[in-house]
Each structure stands twice: as structure tokens, then as C-alpha cells.
Design an enzyme around this catalytic site. Structure first.
Site, PDB file in Angstrom:
ATOM      1  N   ASP A  32       0.842  -0.993  -0.062  1.00 45.53           N
ATOM      2  CA  ASP A  32      -0.032   0.003  -0.057  1.00 45.53           C
ATOM      3  C   ASP A  32       0.989   1.373  -0.009  1.00 45.53           C
ATOM      4  O   ASP A  32       2.095   1.115   0.163  1.00 45.53           O
ATOM      5  CB  ASP A  32      -1.036   0.074   1.192  1.00 45.53           C
ATOM      6  N   ASP A  51      -3.966   7.098  -3.765  1.00 46.56           N
ATOM      7  CA  ASP A  51      -5.468   7.187  -3.866  1.00 46.56           C
ATOM      8  C   ASP A  51      -5.793   8.283  -2.637  1.00 46.56           C
ATOM      9  O   ASP A  51      -5.332   8.069  -1.595  1.00 46.56           O
ATOM     10  CB  ASP A  51      -6.120   6.267  -4.043  1.00 46.56           C
ATOM     11  N   CYS A  86     -13.238 -22.353  20.590  1.00 52.42           N
ATOM     12  CA  CYS A  86     -12.398 -22.682  19.485  1.00 52.42           C
ATOM     13  C   CYS A  86     -11.364 -23.617  20.185  1.00 52.42           C
ATOM     14  O   CYS A  86     -11.098 -23.661  20.990  1.00 52.42           O
ATOM     15  CB  CYS A  86     -11.966 -21.416  19.090  1.00 52.42           C
ATOM     16  N   CYS A  98      -5.895 -21.950  21.161  1.00 52.80           N
ATOM     17  CA  CYS A  98      -6.948 -22.044  22.233  1.00 52.80           C
ATOM     18  C   CYS A  98      -6.880 -23.323  22.735  1.00 52.80           C
ATOM     19  O   CYS A  98      -7.690 -23.570  23.772  1.00 52.80           O
ATOM     20  CB  CYS A  98      -8.179 -21.713  21.448  1.00 52.80           C
TER      21      CYS A  98
HETATM   22  N1  GUN Z   1      -6.408   1.231   3.314  1.00 51.84           N
HETATM   23  C1  GUN Z   1      -7.798   1.219   3.898  1.00 51.84           C
HETATM   24  N2  GUN Z   1      -8.397   2.093   3.125  1.00 51.84           N
HETATM   25  C2  GUN Z   1      -7.914   2.535   2.024  1.00 51.84           C
HETATM   26  C3  GUN Z   1      -7.882   3.288   0.933  1.00 51.84           C
HETATM   27  O1  GUN Z   1      -9.215   3.742   0.779  1.00 51.84           O
HETATM   28  N3  GUN Z   1      -6.905   3.357   0.013  1.00 51.84           N
HETATM   29  C4  GUN Z   1      -5.564   2.800   0.387  1.00 51.84           C
HETATM   30  N4  GUN Z   1      -4.565   3.044  -0.338  1.00 51.84           N
HETATM   31  N5  GUN Z   1      -5.383   1.976   1.249  1.00 51.84           N
HETATM   32  C5  GUN Z   1      -6.498   2.022   2.275  1.00 51.84           C
HETATM   33 ZN    ZN Z   2      -8.863 -20.134  18.895  1.00 50.03          ZN
END
Ligand code: GUN
Ligand code: ZN
Length: 478
Positions: free
Chosen positions: A90, A125, A276, A281
Site C-alpha cells: 500500500d 489514492d 475454539c 486456544c
Molecule cells: N487502506 C484502507 N483504506 C484504504 C484506501 O482507501 N486506500 C488505500 N490506498 N489504502 C487503504
Molecule cells: Zn482459537
């Protein structure tokens, strides 16, 4: 360019697919755990044991730290994280949304992602929050579009392009943006800026945003739901056509002492018993450490992804969604989808079974689609619709046609008794919701034909809506 995404199974809008990346394929639906090279509660190289085929990390965090930046540039991101599968990066958009400003241009961070060997790169973005005025959403969308186009020049065989769809809660903007981006032929389409909707439990709005994006997107492209990391909403999101998820939630929840399950969240301190038996767990002692809690959260998240994949193969995804939507905000989302299910009717593949699992089942796309099948049958003259044939056999000769009745679908001719959904449905005795749907389909059928209808019903079919029906048919209690 050959298509990098291949779909092998479908159910509702959900699918099982394979996305090819430079470091191998990712089978979808997939959950990509978020790893932070600074503060990994679970180390990236340990993620495979939980079922992670791919990871996501934040290139901006690496870029900002001179030591990490240097190491990533010289060794590559795979070496730095100790993970040889696909790694998506990201861009720092999230930091932009949180702090209002970051110290790098979009082209520069995309080039950095390419230089450190990311498999899937993302431009900066603008994550426009929900409910802002249309003009702001449009203005920011145009900036996002420019940056995506600019990033496309850095992407290709070595790094796939993720093209985020924005537009805030303006559904028309979401759809337009998705349609425009489809022409770019990017590799992955993340739906952005939905974290605030999930944090405030606005799952109905989230569903509307996803449906608007899907309406504009080419259906053969993988869709990533940015920031979605709670297993209780994976089935819903997959049914709407999302293929990829990323999760920082497993760690953030662990830090806050929160224990995830596929149907909700417990506060660990409230648990006297652990529901779980994952390795974390297994001892049964509810005093988990933060690290054990993070591990548990990962185990249940990946188990839910497998449950969803099997449901897709079995044609049972909608049934799974209904079971997961017991929580009020999710139930609201389910109803929003059912109200707007027209697109499902066109593309939902034929199913082999229909199980009535709750009153929500009465509103399934299959029930609405059955009406289309019904209106195709020819009907004229006097028509008897009966809920109990043994009691009406003597009068059938007075009618041109006799139809049977099954809740929640409605009337059907004997010829359809063995076909889907009448023949392949497991339905308990009619209840209020299923009679309502059946009567609605019956009224729609009568209205679409010019017939003289009589509805003969036994007492299990007593219902408020029979009064509505009495405007269209003669009622004959048995
Ligand atoms: N992580 C959570 N929301 C977003 C988003 O709208 N854009 C980007 N690039 N990363 C994110
Ligand atoms: Zn668990």
C-alpha cells in the site's frame, strides 16, 4: 496482456479464482495479513502456517524509516520480510487520511514499490470519507484517477497495478469511477475508504458501495476490499463479489483484548470458556496472551476463508451469508442486498439446493427469480391454486388449470415439481415470512395474467396478506 485472473467456481457474485503474480499465484478469496516491519506481533515469515499465501505491507512506512528503506532497496521487500510469496504494497493513502498530509508524491512511492520488488503496487489514492458533499468527492476522485493513470506507467510484468475505486458514499460516483477504471485494464481493483463505514457498523451502506462498484467494473477482475479484516463479514463481502481482503484487525483486536469469531467479537476478559480449538486456544485456558490472541484471530479468519470457498463449491454461499448475518447491522446489510438483488438474478448460477435457514431465506434472490420463471408459463381462464391437493381434487374439473403452492416460492404447475427450486429445496412448514413471499409471488402472477383465480388454502396458510390477495382471487378456506 494475458489475463492474470482466472475464475474457476462461482456462486452468487462470489468466486474462487487464481491471481498470477511475479511471486506465484494467489488463490482467492484470499486474506492478506497486514505486516508492519517495525512492530510485527506475528512475524511475516510465520504467516504461512495460518494459511496466508500472500501479505500486504505499507511501502510508505518502509520509505520513511532510513534503515528499512535502505534494506528494502538493497535486498528487496521479500528478503526484508523473510517471505517468498506474493507481497502487495500500500502507498501511504491511509496515513494521508489519518494525518492529512504525507511527504512524498504518488509517482515517487509507486517507483519505490517497483524498486523494492513489490508484486502489486498502489498509488496514493485519496480515501474520501463517507457523506462528504458531491463536489469534494468528485474533485478528489479526479486526483485519484490522475495518480492511477500515472502509476500505470510503472506497472507491468514485474509489478501488478492496484487501481483503487473511490467516490465516498456517492453511489453514482463509485459506479462511474469503476467503469472508467475498467478501461485501464488494471490487475486488481481495491474498493477504498470503507474503513469508516465498517468502524461505525454501517454494513448496509458498505454493501451499497460494493454493489455500485461491482456494477461498473468488468466482472473478470479481482476486487479487494481495503481494510476489511473481520471474519464475520467475509461471507457477505465475497457474496457481493470481493476477492481479496487485508487485515490489520487480527493484531489491532488482539491489542484491545478482543477475540474474533466468524459470528462476532468477544472481549477476552468476558470469556470463561473458549469456543475454539485452534492451536492457540487448544489448552482451553481463556487467559490468552496478546500474541496468542493475535494467533487465534488469524486462525479463525483463515478458517472462515476456507468455509467460504467450500460454500462456493457446494453452491451454498447464500445460506452461509444468512447464517453469518445474525448481528443486527449485518442483517440490515442483508436486507439492503435483497431489496436490490436484480443484478443477482441475471448472473447467479443455477443452484442445486435451497435450504430455508431463517426467515431471511424468504427474501432470497432465488425467490424473486422464481417469479420470472412463473410469469413465463401460459395461464388463461379459471385457475385453482391449492395448498392441499387431497382436499381439492374433487373440484379440479371445474377449473382450466390447477397450480400447487409452496412457501416461500408461491404457485407452481405440477410440471415444475421436480425442478429447481421447488424440487430441490428443504423448507420447513410455512412461517409468516415464507407465506408472505409466496403470496406476493402469487399476486404478481395473477396480475400478469388475465385469469379468474381461486385460492384454496388450509389453516396453516392463514396470514394478514390474504386480505391483499382477496382483491385478486376468490379465497376458499378448506
Ligand atoms: N487502506 C484502507 N483504506 C484504504 C484506501 O482507501 N486506500 C488505500 N490506498 N489504502 C487503504
Ligand atoms: Zn482459537
Amino acid at each position: 496482456m494475458p489475463d492474470r485472473f482466472e475464475i474457476t467456481h462461482k456462486d452468487v457474485f462470489g468466486r474462487i479464482g487464481k491471481l498470477d503474480t511475479p511471486h506465484g499465484p494467489i488463490e482467492t478469496p484470499a486474506l492478506l495479513p497486514v505486516v508492519n516491519p517495525n512492530t510485527a506481533l506475528v512475524a511475516p515469515k510465520e504467516m504461512r502456517q495460518f494459511g496466508a499465501a500472500a501479505l500486504i505491507t505499507n511501502a510508505y512506512i518502509i520509505y520513511r524509516n532510513p534503515r528499512l528503506k535502505e534494506a528494502a532497496l538493497s535486498e528487496g521487500i521479500h528478503e526484508l520480510l523473510g517471505f517468498d510469496g506474493p507481497i502487495m504494497t500500500d502507498s501511504g493513502s491511509f496515513q494521508l487520511a489519518t494525518y492529512g498530509k504525507i511527504e512524498i508524491g504518488s509517482a515517487e512511492i509507486v517507483a519505490f514499490q517497483r524498486d523494492i520488488g513489490s508484486d502489486i503496487g498502489t498509488p496514493i489514492d485519496i480515501p474520501t470519507p463517507p457523506d462528504v458533499p458531491f463536489e469534494r468527492a468528485l474533485r478528489e476522485l479526479n486526483v485519484t484517477l490522475e495518480r492511477i493513470w500515472e502509476a500505470a506507467a510503472f506497472c507491468g510484468a514485474e509489478m501488478l497495478l492496484a487501481a483503487p475505486i473511490q467516490g465516498s458514499t456517492h453511489l453514482d460516483l463509485r459506479e462511474q469511477h469503476a467503469r472508467l477504471l475498467s478501461t485501464l485494464n488494471a490487475d486488481v481493483y481495491p474498493i477504498g475508504a470503507v474503513v469508516p463505514l465498517m468502524e461505525s457498523y454501517r454494513y448496509a451502506d458498505l454493501s451499497s458501495v460494493i454493489m455500485a462498484c461491482k456494477a461498473g467494473l468488468a466482472l473478470n477482475k479481482p476486487v479487494h476490499l481495503f481494510g476489511a479484516g473481520h471474519p464475520m463479514m467475509f461471507a457477505l463481502a465475497v457474496a457481493l463479489g470481493c476477492d481479496l481482503f487485508d487485515s490489520a484487525a487480527y493484531a489491532l483486536y488482539a491489542r484491545a483484548g478482543r477475540y474474533m469469531t466468524a459470528s462476532g467479537t468477544y472481549q477476552l476478559n468476558d470469556l470463561a470458556y473458549l469456543p475454539c480449538s485452534c492451536p492457540a486456544c487448544a489448552g482451553g485456558d481463556p487467559k490468552l496472551t496478546e500474541r496468542e490472541l493475535a494467533e487465534h484471530n488469524l486462525w479463525v479468519s483463515f478458517a472462515e476463508i476456507n468455509t467460504i470457498k467450500q460454500a462456493i463449491i457446494d453452491g451454498q454461499l447464500w445460506e452461509l451469508v444468512e447464517r453469518r448475518c445474525g448481528y443486527p447491522a449485518l442483517l440490515q446489510a442483508l436486507r439492503t442486498i435483497q431489496k436490490n438483488c436484480a443484478p443477482f438474478e441475471a448472473i447467479e448460477p443455477l443452484k442445486w439446493s435451497f435450504m430455508y435457514t431463517s426467515t431471511e431465506s424468504a427474501e432470497r434472490p432465488d425467490v424473486a427469480r422464481f417469479l420470472i420463471k412463473l410469469t413465463n408459463i401460459e395461464l388463461t381462464g379459471r385457475v385453482l391454486i391449492t395448498t392441499n391437493r387431497t382436499q381439492t381434487r374433487d373440484m379440479e374439473h371445474e377449473f382450466d388449470t390447477t397450480l400447487l403452492m409452496k412457501a416461500p416460492f408461491g404457485p407452481y404447475p405440477q410440471e415444475l415439481a421436480e425442478t429447481y427450486p421447488i424440487g430441490q429445496s428443504e423448507v420447513p412448514d410455512p412461517d409468516y415470512a415464507s407465506i408472505k413471499s409466496a403470496v406476493r409471488n402469487l399476486i404478481a402472477l395473477i396480475r400478469s395474467k388475465n385469469v379468474d383465480a381461486t385460492f384454496a388454502y388450509d389453516s396453516t396458510w392463514n396470514h394478514d396478506d390474504l386480505e391483499k390477495l382477496s382483491s385478486y382471487a376468490t379465497l376458499l378456506p378448506l
